[in-house]
Enzyme design. Structure first.
Site, short mmCIF file in Angstrom:
data_model
loop_
_atom_site.label_atom_id
_atom_site.label_comp_id
_atom_site.label_asym_id
_atom_site.label_seq_id
_atom_site.Cartn_x
_atom_site.Cartn_y
_atom_site.Cartn_z
N HIS A 71 0.81 -1.21 0.00
CA HIS A 71 0.00 0.00 0.00
C HIS A 71 0.85 1.26 0.00
CE1 HIS A 71 -2.97 -2.65 2.45
NE2 HIS A 71 -3.09 -2.89 1.16
N ASP B 243 -6.19 -6.18 -2.22
CA ASP B 243 -4.81 -6.64 -2.36
C ASP B 243 -4.70 -7.76 -3.39
OD1 ASP B 243 -4.06 -4.75 -0.53
OD2 ASP B 243 -3.95 -6.15 1.16
N TYR C 189 1.36 1.42 13.90
CA TYR C 189 2.23 2.32 13.16
C TYR C 189 1.74 3.75 13.20
CZ TYR C 189 -0.99 1.36 9.24
OH TYR C 189 -2.10 1.20 8.44
N LYS D 14 5.76 6.03 7.44
CA LYS D 14 5.21 5.16 8.47
C LYS D 14 6.33 4.62 9.36
CE LYS D 14 1.60 3.35 5.41
NZ LYS D 14 1.10 2.14 4.73
#
Length: 188
Positions: A62, A170, A132, A72
């Site tokens: 992603h 995905d 995260y 991130k």
């Protein structure tokens, strides 16, 4: 806190120190003072927490397109993952290459994935929890992805396609070569 530059030097592996005794442990997992020396001087705006019940959950790859790109800082508070960052910055000397590290509750490592990278992970244990920080808010209009199993990327995932637990998004993501460069030169 120990910080290591990986094979793609903009991606960092961070090992916070855990101080333990009979009560448990204490760990400083984020320090602006320490990590800004390595280029992580972001104002984090969002914390995310993902739980994956089965083993072999694969999330990714992603990213968010500019101007909503995200950096991130990923860590695992329960279980373990193979964490992967793919350079998708057109014109970069490492474009299309990736780095992968095992992050776990046991090894307490974190990975910094800067803007301009696609990110994904596969759970190595059941009941894994990933947390995260991001330096930009989620933007549905900028949300995008590339195929986790794109052969051109050469990622050695620990699971084959038949056993991977994937979202429809995905499962149907395009290969990197089939999309316009998400981070053209000058945008990163």
């Amino acid at each position: 806190m120990r910080v290591e530059r990986l094979a793609i030097p903009d991606v960092l592996l961070i090992e916070p120190v855990r101080h333990g005794d009979a009560r448990g442990f204490f760990s400083e997992v984020w320090s602006y003072r320490v990590l800004s020396a390595y280029g992580i001087a972001q104002d984090f705006v969002q914390d995310n927490h993902a739980s994956s019940a089965p083993q072999w959950v694969l999330r990714g790859l992603h990213f968010q397109r500019p101007p909503s790109a995200q950096g991130k800082l990923i860590r695992v508070s329960r279980g373990a993952i193979l964490d992967v960052a793919v350079d998708i910055r057109a014109g970069s000397s490492t474009y299309g290459r990736h780095v992968a590290e095992v992050l776990s509750a046991e090894n307490w490592r974190q990975m910094w994935v800067p803007r301009g990278f696609a990110h994904g992970y596969c759970t190595l244990e059941p009941d894994t929890e990933v947390q995260y920080k991001t330096d930009a808010y989620y933007d549905r209009a900028a949300d995008a992805g590339i195929a986790w199993d794109d052969a051109a990327l050469g990622i050695a995932w620990p699971v084959d396609a038949a056993a991977a637990v994937l979202s429809d998004k995905d499962r149907n993501a395009p290969r990197l070569a089939d999309i316009p460069p998400p981070f053209p030169p000058g945008s990163w």
